[in-house]
Every structure is written in structure tokens, then in C-alpha cells.
Scaffold this active site. Sequence first.
Site, short mmCIF file in Angstrom:
data_model
loop_
_atom_site.label_atom_id
_atom_site.label_comp_id
_atom_site.label_asym_id
_atom_site.label_seq_id
_atom_site.Cartn_x
_atom_site.Cartn_y
_atom_site.Cartn_z
N ASP A 39 0.87 -1.20 0.05
CA ASP A 39 0.01 -0.05 -0.18
C ASP A 39 0.59 1.27 0.09
OD1 ASP A 39 -3.27 0.45 0.97
OD2 ASP A 39 -1.65 2.19 1.13
N ILE A 40 0.59 2.13 -0.70
CA ILE A 40 1.30 3.32 -0.92
C ILE A 40 1.22 4.34 0.38
CG2 ILE A 40 -0.52 4.93 -1.87
CD1 ILE A 40 1.62 5.66 -4.05
N ASN A 97 -12.82 -3.43 2.01
CA ASN A 97 -13.97 -2.32 2.29
C ASN A 97 -14.87 -2.50 0.90
OD1 ASN A 97 -13.05 -0.96 4.55
ND2 ASN A 97 -11.59 0.20 3.49
N GLU A 105 -12.30 3.45 -1.40
CA GLU A 105 -11.97 4.51 -2.62
C GLU A 105 -11.28 4.17 -3.86
OE1 GLU A 105 -8.62 6.21 0.09
OE2 GLU A 105 -10.14 7.92 0.70
N HIS A 110 -10.15 -5.04 -3.77
CA HIS A 110 -8.69 -5.20 -2.89
C HIS A 110 -8.69 -5.75 -1.52
CE1 HIS A 110 -9.98 -1.08 -2.72
NE2 HIS A 110 -9.40 -0.59 -1.72
N HIS A 112 -6.91 -5.78 1.94
CA HIS A 112 -5.79 -5.17 2.69
C HIS A 112 -5.30 -6.28 3.57
CE1 HIS A 112 -6.97 -0.85 2.10
NE2 HIS A 112 -8.11 -1.53 1.97
#
Length: 125
Positions: A39-40, A97, A105, A110, A112
Site C-alpha cells: 500500500d502506498i 472495504n 476508495e 482489494h 488489505h
Amino acid sequence: MAVDATQPYDDQNIFARILRGEIPSRKVYEDDFSLAFHDINPQSPTHILVIPKGAYVSWDDFTAKASDAEIAGFVRAVGHVARDAGLVAPGYRLLANTGTHSHQEVPHLHVHIMAGRPLGPLLAR
Ligand code: AMP
């Protein structure tokens, strides 16, 4: 902006662009069905995202439309990435999510993987 999990797939979303190699990512793992990368904006010492290679907006879209092979491949990839990163003994958290209330978002499914310290309760109070 939070994503409506029922929206059509937008092939210009950031993870679609990562899958096409149009923008870079710090890759952790890749197989026929899945890609994992850091993750960025990590929220924990280890924060990896695992995405399916297919065009699925959300967990809802994926579980309704993906093939059994895609689902099995993706679920196994999540487990493999966590195992390979040495997260099983200390423990880790998975989060997907889905839609507006969850604050999704990016409109490409995805999962996490968060780990590396005690993560505390599931939700901020
Ligand atoms: P979510 O709120 O569940 O949709 O999470 C989206 C996640 O994608 C956030 O944790 C972001 O930090 C992460 N993210 C956004 N853009 C990138 C990117 N280019 N590379 C890696 N992670 C990203």
C-alpha cells in the site's frame, strides 16, 4: 471519494492501471489470478494489498460474478502472501472495504493485509 459498490467497472481506476503496468507498484506476489503490492500509504508496519486480475469493482461484484477458479486462486493468494511475509504467528488483519459506508476508495476489489504490531479493536471508537 467513496465508491458505490454497485457501479460499473471503470477500467481507468488506479489498480486497473497498475495491472496493465501503466503505473508502478511495489510488487510482493503475482500469479494467474492475483497481484499483491505494498500500500502506498501504509496504516501498519506491514500493509499489503491483494487484488484479483479480473475486472471486479468490489467484494460483492467478485463473489457474485467470478468463476470458482478465480475465487479459489484469489483466496489462496491472500493466504500465501500473508504466510510468505511471516505474518501467521504474530497475526494479521484482512479487510475488504465494500461500498460507501465502508469508505472504499478504489473501485477494483482489494483485500488489505495489515500486520506488524498489535492492531487494536476493529474500528476506531
Ligand atoms: P480502500 O479505502 O479500501 O479503497 O483502500 C484503498 C487503498 O489503496 C488505500 O489504502 C491507499 O493508500 C491505496 N492506494 C491508492 N493508490 C495506490 C497506489 N498507487 N499504490 C498502492 N496503493 C495505493
